[in-house]
Enzyme design. Structure first.
Site, PDB file in Angstrom:
ATOM      1  N   CYS A  95      -8.844 -32.539  43.147  1.00 26.76           N
ATOM      2  CA  CYS A  95      -9.418 -31.446  43.940  1.00 26.76           C
ATOM      3  C   CYS A  95      -8.327 -30.646  44.662  1.00 26.76           C
ATOM      4  O   CYS A  95      -7.578 -29.926  44.002  1.00 26.76           O
ATOM      5  CB  CYS A  95     -10.477 -32.003  44.883  1.00 26.76           C
ATOM      6  SG  CYS A  95     -11.682 -30.759  45.352  1.00 26.76           S
ATOM      7  N   ILE A 156     -16.754 -31.597  45.337  1.00 23.45           N
ATOM      8  CA  ILE A 156     -16.935 -31.254  46.753  1.00 23.45           C
ATOM      9  C   ILE A 156     -16.121 -29.996  47.046  1.00 23.45           C
ATOM     10  O   ILE A 156     -14.892 -30.054  47.068  1.00 23.45           O
ATOM     11  CB  ILE A 156     -16.478 -32.409  47.666  1.00 23.45           C
ATOM     12  CG1 ILE A 156     -17.225 -33.706  47.315  1.00 23.45           C
ATOM     13  CG2 ILE A 156     -16.698 -32.044  49.142  1.00 23.45           C
ATOM     14  CD1 ILE A 156     -16.673 -34.945  47.990  1.00 23.45           C
ATOM     15  N   HIS A 193     -13.689 -35.972  42.080  1.00 18.70           N
ATOM     16  CA  HIS A 193     -13.182 -37.086  42.899  1.00 18.70           C
ATOM     17  C   HIS A 193     -13.532 -38.460  42.314  1.00 18.70           C
ATOM     18  O   HIS A 193     -14.466 -39.098  42.798  1.00 18.70           O
ATOM     19  CB  HIS A 193     -13.799 -37.012  44.299  1.00 18.70           C
ATOM     20  CG  HIS A 193     -13.332 -35.864  45.117  1.00 18.70           C
ATOM     21  ND1 HIS A 193     -12.293 -35.958  46.009  1.00 18.70           N
ATOM     22  CD2 HIS A 193     -13.753 -34.580  45.165  1.00 18.70           C
ATOM     23  CE1 HIS A 193     -12.091 -34.782  46.588  1.00 18.70           C
ATOM     24  NE2 HIS A 193     -12.972 -33.928  46.090  1.00 18.70           N
ATOM     25  N   GLU A 195     -12.224 -41.177  42.958  1.00 19.55           N
ATOM     26  CA  GLU A 195     -12.074 -42.216  44.002  1.00 19.55           C
ATOM     27  C   GLU A 195     -13.365 -42.413  44.788  1.00 19.55           C
ATOM     28  O   GLU A 195     -13.479 -43.364  45.553  1.00 19.55           O
ATOM     29  CB  GLU A 195     -10.899 -41.865  44.935  1.00 19.55           C
ATOM     30  CG  GLU A 195     -11.173 -40.815  45.992  1.00 19.55           C
ATOM     31  CD  GLU A 195     -11.172 -39.372  45.452  1.00 19.55           C
ATOM     32  OE1 GLU A 195     -11.111 -39.195  44.225  1.00 19.55           O
ATOM     33  OE2 GLU A 195     -11.251 -38.443  46.283  1.00 19.55           O
TER      34      GLU A 195
HETATM   35  N1  GLN Z   1     -11.858 -26.537  48.925  1.00 20.39           N
HETATM   36  C1  GLN Z   1     -10.669 -27.319  49.070  1.00 20.39           C
HETATM   37  C2  GLN Z   1      -9.414 -26.458  48.848  1.00 20.39           C
HETATM   38  O1  GLN Z   1      -9.535 -25.367  48.402  1.00 20.39           O
HETATM   39  C3  GLN Z   1     -10.656 -28.477  48.106  1.00 20.39           C
HETATM   40  C4  GLN Z   1     -11.830 -29.391  48.382  1.00 20.39           C
HETATM   41  C5  GLN Z   1     -11.557 -30.851  48.108  1.00 20.39           C
HETATM   42  O2  GLN Z   1     -10.421 -31.272  47.938  1.00 20.39           O
HETATM   43  N2  GLN Z   1     -12.610 -31.649  48.122  1.00 20.39           N
HETATM   44  O3  GLN Z   1      -8.342 -26.872  49.126  1.00 20.39           O
END
Ligand code: GLN
Length: 214
Positions: A95, A156, A193, A195
């Site tokens: 992410c 997320i 994710h 994890e």
């Molecule tokens: N929205 C976050 C970003 O742009 C990433 C979200 C996450 O790591 N769950 O850095």
């Protein structure tokens, strides 16, 4: 999608006798990665300073906020050491970590620029910011040959991997073809994710890239 053969066997690093994996612990969900690695019997070190990288077999960059992770990495003098580490060792970004690994996030923020991918931050919009979906990841067969289950991908406020330029390769897509995981040799990026699930296959796949021989 056929299972890609992304890393030639001769390029997989020799297993370390003292195998320790780092988790970048500046901000975000580093603890969940540590729990997963410990469950697999792997020694873990939290990385906050350049010297913390010494002797590590690989590094995970967790989810969180990529602008914050980037700013803290600059403040802690980690940007160049992380780039040098990633030229030789396995790094997996989940992410925000995937954003930080990319060459281009279409915004002005510190990036490692190690992977030939372009990402679009918060690509799924705020109202549907989080969701879960099962996706096929054929490459996981490398570590789990008898396991045909799709992978439960938890998103997320996730980025999309907009563009993958060789030598980076697509590792997984959503049903509509949008790219959510990519690999470039020993570098790995997932928009989701692993994890936060009970499924250890992605962690085992990363450990395999880092030369783990359990
Ligand atoms: N929205 C976050 C970003 O742009 C990433 C979200 C996450 O790591 N769950 O850095």
């Amino acid at each position: 999608m056929p299972a890609p053969n992304l890393i030639p066997p001769e390029k997989v690093p020799a297993p370390h006798s003292d195998f320790t994996v780092g988790v970048l612990a500046l901000q975000g969900s580093f603890w969940e990665h540590e729990v997963m690695l410990r469950r697999l019997g792997v020694a873990v070190r939290e990385v906050r300073l350049p010297s913390d990288l010494d002797g590590l077999a690989g590094l995970i960059i967790p989810g969180g906020e990529s602008t914050t992770i980037g700013k803290l990495a600059v403040e802690f003098g980690l940007l160049e050491p992380l780039r040098a580490f990633g030229r030789e060792h396995a790094i997996w970004g989940t992410c925000a970590g995937a954003i930080f690994l990319s060459k281009d996030a279409r915004r002005n923020q510190p990036l490692l620029e190690l992977m030939d991918i372009t990402v679009e931050r918060n690509a799924f919009g705020r109202q549907v910011a989080s969701f879960e979906v099962d996706i096929p990841v054929p490459a996981l067969k490398v570590v789990a040959p008898d396991d045909d289950r799709p992978f439960r991908a938890v998103f997320i406020r996730a980025p999309l991997i907009e563009r993958v330029t060789p030598p980076a390769e697509v590792l997984a897509t959503l049903e509509d073809g949008r790219i959510v995981a990519a690999q470039q040799g020993h570098l790995l990026a997932t928009a989701f994710h692993p994890e936060l699930t009970d499924d250890t296959r992605f962690h085992r796949y990363f450990l395999h890239l880092a030369g783990w021989a359990p």
